[in-house]
Structures are given as structure tokens and as C-alpha cells.
Design an enzyme around this catalytic site. Structure first.
Site, PDB file in Angstrom:
ATOM      1  N   HIS A  51       0.973  -1.350   0.017  1.00 33.96           N
ATOM      2  CA  HIS A  51      -0.211   0.004   0.153  1.00 33.96           C
ATOM      3  C   HIS A  51       0.922   1.288  -0.073  1.00 33.96           C
ATOM      4  O   HIS A  51       1.795   1.280   0.300  1.00 33.96           O
ATOM      5  CB  HIS A  51      -0.815  -0.016   1.203  1.00 33.96           C
ATOM      6  CG  HIS A  51      -1.843  -0.889   1.265  1.00 33.96           C
ATOM      7  ND1 HIS A  51      -3.131  -1.018   2.106  1.00 33.96           N
ATOM      8  CD2 HIS A  51      -2.220  -2.106   0.601  1.00 33.96           C
ATOM      9  CE1 HIS A  51      -3.698  -1.894   1.782  1.00 33.96           C
ATOM     10  NE2 HIS A  51      -3.195  -2.912   0.770  1.00 33.96           N
ATOM     11  N   GLU A  53       0.639   3.914   1.616  1.00 31.35           N
ATOM     12  CA  GLU A  53       1.007   4.306   3.084  1.00 31.35           C
ATOM     13  C   GLU A  53       2.234   3.820   3.757  1.00 31.35           C
ATOM     14  O   GLU A  53       3.124   4.231   4.086  1.00 31.35           O
ATOM     15  CB  GLU A  53      -0.151   4.270   4.167  1.00 31.35           C
ATOM     16  CG  GLU A  53      -1.220   5.217   3.560  1.00 31.35           C
ATOM     17  CD  GLU A  53      -2.502   4.468   2.741  1.00 31.35           C
ATOM     18  OE1 GLU A  53      -3.689   4.635   2.723  1.00 31.35           O
ATOM     19  OE2 GLU A  53      -2.120   3.426   1.918  1.00 31.35           O
ATOM     20  N   CYS A  81      -6.323   2.093   5.551  1.00 32.88           N
ATOM     21  CA  CYS A  81      -6.881   0.568   6.283  1.00 32.88           C
ATOM     22  C   CYS A  81      -6.173   0.509   7.594  1.00 32.88           C
ATOM     23  O   CYS A  81      -5.381   1.188   7.948  1.00 32.88           O
ATOM     24  CB  CYS A  81      -6.672  -0.610   5.147  1.00 32.88           C
ATOM     25  SG  CYS A  81      -5.059  -1.062   5.267  1.00 32.88           S
ATOM     26  N   CYS A  84      -2.526   0.090   7.299  1.00 31.24           N
ATOM     27  CA  CYS A  84      -1.701   1.096   7.096  1.00 31.24           C
ATOM     28  C   CYS A  84      -1.744   1.985   8.394  1.00 31.24           C
ATOM     29  O   CYS A  84      -0.823   2.822   8.875  1.00 31.24           O
ATOM     30  CB  CYS A  84      -2.241   1.917   5.998  1.00 31.24           C
ATOM     31  SG  CYS A  84      -1.719   0.864   4.494  1.00 31.24           S
TER      32      CYS A  84
END
Length: 148
Positions: A51, A53, A81, A84
Site C-alpha cells: 500500500h 502508506e 486501512c 496502514c
């Protein structure tokens, strides 16, 4: 343009660099300076942990030679999410700014049970969360990437 909008624009530019069908961008800023930026590469890397992040946080830790980032702000085109958010909290980030909400983003995902808790349910009271910064632009980037 506010400072939050400025750095969200940087995150949006990162999202545009992604190659997969669902692109997200993230930026870590420390004392007004971009320390790291990244786009999601979950599809290109066949790795669901890539991801934006996570990648930006990891790069910022290396750039600052520190495991903790208490003076940093995480900017993300979408509400982080649980994975993250957890990474941000482990690194002691105390301010998270995002564009589209998880509810906005979930309409683009078939399987959403991994995103069952909102960020407000996950962060402690000493972590400031700012939502909706350039929300429309963040949603539009995701829509564009799905069109191909």
C-alpha cells in the site's frame, strides 16, 4: 490552497504514477518538508502489503534514520486501512490526513471485510485525523484508473 491541500496534491500525483487498476498515493511530511512519497503497487508486485502508506512510511523511516516519526504527518488519498493505520501508529505518527473515506473507496472493491473498522475506531485520542481533504479529486483518480 491550504498546507493540507498542497500535500494532498503531492499524494494525488503519486497515485497517478501507479500502474494497477486501483491506485492510491501517500506522502510523509516532516516540518513542512516531504520526506517520502509512494504509490500503491499491490497489483504490479502481486503483494497486497504494498500500500502507498506502508511504502511511504518505510521510506520516511529510512530517510530520517528513525523508527519513530512523531513529528511527521501522513497524507493519503484514501482513508488508511487497518494495516496502514497500524503502521502509522507503530511509527508514532500523530497526524493523519486523507481524502476519500473508506466508504467512498469501498464502492470500488469487491471484498471489503478487511476494511471493517474506520480509522476513528483505531487511533488513540492523541492522534489527529483530518478527513475529506480534496475528497472529490481523490475519488476521481480512483475512477479514472478503473476506466483504464
Amino acid at each position: 490552497m491550504t498546507e493540507d491541500e498542497h500535500f494532498m496534491m503531492v499524494a494525488l500525483e503519486e497515485a497517478k504514477k501507479g500502474m494497477g487498476p486501483k491506485r492510491f498515493g501517500a506522502v510523509v511530511v516532516c516540518n513542512g518538508k516531504v520526506m517520502a512519497k509512494a504509490c500503491s503497487t499491490t497489483y504490479e508486485d502481486n503483494d497486497g502489503t504494498q500500500h502507498a502508506e506502508i511504502k511511504a512510511i518505510s521510506k520516511a523511516c529510512r530517510a530520517l534514520k528513525s523508527r519513530h516519526l512523531p513529528d511527521c504527518v501522513l497524507y493519503s488519498t484514501a482513508e488508511p486501512c487497518m494495516m496502514c493505520t497500524g503502521a502509522a501508529l507503530w511509527e508514532k505518527i500523530r497526524r493523519i490526513v486523507y481524502g476519500m473515506s473508506r466508504k467512498d473507496a469501498l464502492e470500488f472493491f469487491e471484498h471489503s471485510n478487511h476494511w471493517s473498522k474506520s480509522i476513528s475506531e483505531l487511533v488513540p485520542k492523541d492522534c489527529e485525523v483530518v478527513s475529506g481533504v480534496l475528497r472529490g479529486e481523490c475519488i476521481e483518480i480512483l475512477k479514472q484508473t478503473l476506466k483504464g
